[in-house]
Design a protein around this motif. Structure first.
Motif, PDB file in Angstrom:
ATOM      1  N   ALA A  86       0.915  -1.140  -0.006  1.00 36.33           N
ATOM      2  CA  ALA A  86       0.111   0.149  -0.101  1.00 36.33           C
ATOM      3  C   ALA A  86       0.877   1.448  -0.051  1.00 36.33           C
ATOM      4  O   ALA A  86       0.319   2.365  -0.422  1.00 36.33           O
ATOM      5  CB  ALA A  86      -1.083   0.008   1.103  1.00 36.33           C
ATOM      6  N   LYS A  87       1.990   1.238   0.627  1.00 36.13           N
ATOM      7  CA  LYS A  87       2.981   2.542   0.536  1.00 36.13           C
ATOM      8  C   LYS A  87       3.516   2.500  -1.012  1.00 36.13           C
ATOM      9  O   LYS A  87       4.100   3.704  -0.978  1.00 36.13           O
ATOM     10  CB  LYS A  87       4.100   2.163   1.605  1.00 36.13           C
ATOM     11  N   HIS A  88       3.312   1.776  -1.841  1.00 34.37           N
ATOM     12  CA  HIS A  88       4.105   2.068  -3.450  1.00 34.37           C
ATOM     13  C   HIS A  88       2.994   2.786  -4.083  1.00 34.37           C
ATOM     14  O   HIS A  88       1.722   2.619  -3.991  1.00 34.37           O
ATOM     15  CB  HIS A  88       4.334   0.517  -3.768  1.00 34.37           C
ATOM     16  N   SER A  89       3.522   3.921  -4.764  1.00 30.46           N
ATOM     17  CA  SER A  89       2.767   4.602  -5.684  1.00 30.46           C
ATOM     18  C   SER A  89       2.248   3.616  -6.739  1.00 30.46           C
ATOM     19  O   SER A  89       1.026   4.488  -7.337  1.00 30.46           O
ATOM     20  CB  SER A  89       3.628   5.894  -6.172  1.00 30.46           C
ATOM     21  N   SER A 102      -6.126   6.905 -10.812  1.00 29.79           N
ATOM     22  CA  SER A 102      -5.932   8.556 -10.534  1.00 29.79           C
ATOM     23  C   SER A 102      -5.794   8.700  -8.989  1.00 29.79           C
ATOM     24  O   SER A 102      -4.955   9.652  -8.508  1.00 29.79           O
ATOM     25  CB  SER A 102      -7.006   9.357 -10.979  1.00 29.79           C
ATOM     26  N   LEU A 103      -5.945   7.740  -8.338  1.00 36.41           N
ATOM     27  CA  LEU A 103      -5.917   7.767  -6.748  1.00 36.41           C
ATOM     28  C   LEU A 103      -4.754   7.058  -6.212  1.00 36.41           C
ATOM     29  O   LEU A 103      -4.272   5.946  -6.591  1.00 36.41           O
ATOM     30  CB  LEU A 103      -7.028   7.123  -6.037  1.00 36.41           C
ATOM     31  N   PRO A 104      -3.989   7.704  -5.380  1.00 38.92           N
ATOM     32  CA  PRO A 104      -2.671   6.928  -4.865  1.00 38.92           C
ATOM     33  C   PRO A 104      -3.401   5.861  -3.610  1.00 38.92           C
ATOM     34  O   PRO A 104      -4.379   6.374  -3.200  1.00 38.92           O
ATOM     35  CB  PRO A 104      -1.941   7.846  -3.863  1.00 38.92           C
ATOM     36  N   ALA A 105      -2.573   4.813  -3.578  1.00 36.30           N
ATOM     37  CA  ALA A 105      -3.047   3.800  -2.580  1.00 36.30           C
ATOM     38  C   ALA A 105      -3.052   4.462  -1.208  1.00 36.30           C
ATOM     39  O   ALA A 105      -2.290   5.349  -0.895  1.00 36.30           O
ATOM     40  CB  ALA A 105      -2.085   2.702  -2.460  1.00 36.30           C
ATOM     41  N   PRO A 106      -4.106   4.043  -0.191  1.00 39.90           N
ATOM     42  CA  PRO A 106      -3.928   4.407   1.217  1.00 39.90           C
ATOM     43  C   PRO A 106      -2.475   4.218   1.664  1.00 39.90           C
ATOM     44  O   PRO A 106      -1.915   3.179   1.675  1.00 39.90           O
ATOM     45  CB  PRO A 106      -4.906   3.681   1.978  1.00 39.90           C
ATOM     46  N   ALA A 109       2.391   7.767  -0.539  1.00 40.10           N
ATOM     47  CA  ALA A 109       2.884   9.661  -0.689  1.00 40.10           C
ATOM     48  C   ALA A 109       1.619  10.229  -1.402  1.00 40.10           C
ATOM     49  O   ALA A 109       1.299   9.917  -2.410  1.00 40.10           O
ATOM     50  CB  ALA A 109       3.938   9.689  -1.528  1.00 40.10           C
ATOM     51  N   GLY A 110       0.960  11.058  -0.692  1.00 45.04           N
ATOM     52  CA  GLY A 110      -0.276  11.559  -1.280  1.00 45.04           C
ATOM     53  C   GLY A 110      -1.454  11.191  -0.922  1.00 45.04           C
ATOM     54  O   GLY A 110      -2.546  11.613  -1.240  1.00 45.04           O
ATOM     55  N   GLY A 111      -1.394   9.938  -0.360  1.00 46.43           N
ATOM     56  CA  GLY A 111      -2.851   9.134   0.082  1.00 46.43           C
ATOM     57  C   GLY A 111      -3.052   9.382   1.521  1.00 46.43           C
ATOM     58  O   GLY A 111      -2.125  10.041   2.417  1.00 46.43           O
ATOM     59  N   SER A 112      -3.957   9.020   1.951  1.00 45.48           N
ATOM     60  CA  SER A 112      -4.549   9.236   3.397  1.00 45.48           C
ATOM     61  C   SER A 112      -3.814   7.926   4.250  1.00 45.48           C
ATOM     62  O   SER A 112      -3.973   6.940   3.668  1.00 45.48           O
ATOM     63  CB  SER A 112      -5.945   9.255   3.388  1.00 45.48           C
ATOM     64  N   PRO A 113      -3.630   8.407   5.397  1.00 40.64           N
ATOM     65  CA  PRO A 113      -3.007   7.309   6.167  1.00 40.64           C
ATOM     66  C   PRO A 113      -3.888   6.118   6.493  1.00 40.64           C
ATOM     67  O   PRO A 113      -5.094   6.121   6.345  1.00 40.64           O
ATOM     68  CB  PRO A 113      -2.632   7.789   7.557  1.00 40.64           C
TER      69      PRO A 113
END
Length: 113
Positions: A86-89, A102-106, A109-113
């Motif tokens: 999940a940390k990988h873009s 278009s959404l980063p994984a939770p 970077a840029g995703g919600s925690p």
């Protein structure tokens, strides 16, 4: 991004073809990670999936020889591996759910925690 989406579709199609259960997938610029349930030898499963993903863009060899495999033998190992992916873009599938491109994984970077 377009090639990542093409490879994502190719590995999903291949997993269905060979009756593997692909639950998590991250496609990065030079490598990928997946969590998959399968029967049979790991080398055979990896070879089948690499072949199908190579055939989709029709570019010849795109993968190096070999692979790194970890057996996720309990829920803690599985949860740890999913957090790592999940940390990988390039995360495309998480917990069996296809993520919008278009959404980063939770947790990335840029995703919600």
């Amino acid at each position: 991004a377009a090639e990542q989406e093409m490879l994502c579709a190719a590995i999903q199609d291949a997993a269905r073809e060979f009756h593997y259960s692909l639950t998590d997938l991250s496609i990065e610029s030079w490598h990928l990670h997946w969590i998959i349930t399968h029967t049979g030898p790991i080398k055979e499963m990896v070879g089948r999936l690499k072949t199908r993903m190579r055939q989709k863009p029709n570019r010849g060899k795109i993968w190096t020889e070999g692979h790194c495999a970890r057996h996720l033998l309990d829920q803690q190992n599985l949860d740890d591996a999913r957090r790592y992916l999940a940390k990988h873009s390039g995360c495309r599938i998480l917990h069996g759910q296809l993520l919008p491109p278009s959404l980063p994984a939770p947790g990335s970077a840029g995703g919600s925690p």
